[in-house]
Write a protein that holds these residues in place. Sequence first.
Motif, mmCIF file in Angstrom:
data_model
loop_
_atom_site.group_PDB
_atom_site.id
_atom_site.type_symbol
_atom_site.label_atom_id
_atom_site.label_comp_id
_atom_site.label_asym_id
_atom_site.label_seq_id
_atom_site.Cartn_x
_atom_site.Cartn_y
_atom_site.Cartn_z
ATOM 1 N N TYR A 18 -30.746 17.089 -20.381
ATOM 2 C CA TYR A 18 -29.739 17.619 -21.305
ATOM 3 C C TYR A 18 -30.358 17.900 -22.679
ATOM 4 O O TYR A 18 -30.177 18.979 -23.250
ATOM 5 N N ALA A 25 -32.739 20.779 -22.606
ATOM 6 C CA ALA A 25 -31.973 22.020 -22.491
ATOM 7 C C ALA A 25 -31.316 22.400 -23.821
ATOM 8 O O ALA A 25 -31.287 23.581 -24.188
ATOM 9 N N VAL A 26 -30.798 21.412 -24.555
ATOM 10 C CA VAL A 26 -30.227 21.706 -25.878
ATOM 11 C C VAL A 26 -31.292 22.318 -26.772
ATOM 12 O O VAL A 26 -31.065 23.342 -27.434
ATOM 13 N N THR A 45 -24.645 27.398 -25.482
ATOM 14 C CA THR A 45 -25.639 26.322 -25.383
ATOM 15 C C THR A 45 -24.999 25.065 -24.816
ATOM 16 O O THR A 45 -25.500 24.481 -23.854
ATOM 17 N N VAL A 101 -25.858 23.407 -21.204
ATOM 18 C CA VAL A 101 -26.484 22.088 -21.125
ATOM 19 C C VAL A 101 -25.601 21.075 -20.405
ATOM 20 O O VAL A 101 -26.103 20.134 -19.792
ATOM 21 N N TRP A 135 -26.834 18.888 -17.266
ATOM 22 C CA TRP A 135 -26.615 17.457 -17.088
ATOM 23 C C TRP A 135 -25.940 17.174 -15.746
ATOM 24 O O TRP A 135 -26.354 16.260 -15.020
#
Length: 108
Positions: free
Chosen positions: A65, A68-69, A81, A85, A89
Motif C-alpha cells: 500500500y 503504491a501511494v 491514488t 492503493v 492493499w
Amino acid sequence: MLGAAAVLPIALPSKSKSFFISGLVPLFPTFALIAHYIVGSQRTMEDLRLTALFGLYSLIPYAAYLVAVYYFSYKLNLLWTLTTVTLVWLFFAFILLVCWTRFHLTSL
C-alpha cells in the motif's frame, strides 16, 4: 467523539512542519493490543504467538500500500491514488490470506 479523538492526533501534526508524523500515528497498535488481549486470554500462548506471526506477515499488504501511494501519487490525482492503493492493499491482503490458509495452517 471517539472519531474526533482518533482523527485529532493525525490532523494536528499534518498542519505542522512535522507533517510526516501523521503517517506514524495510525500505526499505534490499539487494535492489535485488543486482539492480542482477547486471543491471549481466550486461547493458548501458542495461538497468541501465531496471531503475532500473522500480524508480521500482514505488514506485506501495508508495505505494498505505501509503495503504491508513493508511486501512484506521481501519476494520479488524490482520489485515483487512494482508490488504486486501496485495491492494491485488498489484492495483497487476499494473497496473504490464501497463502496463510493454504501453506501455514496445513503445517500446524
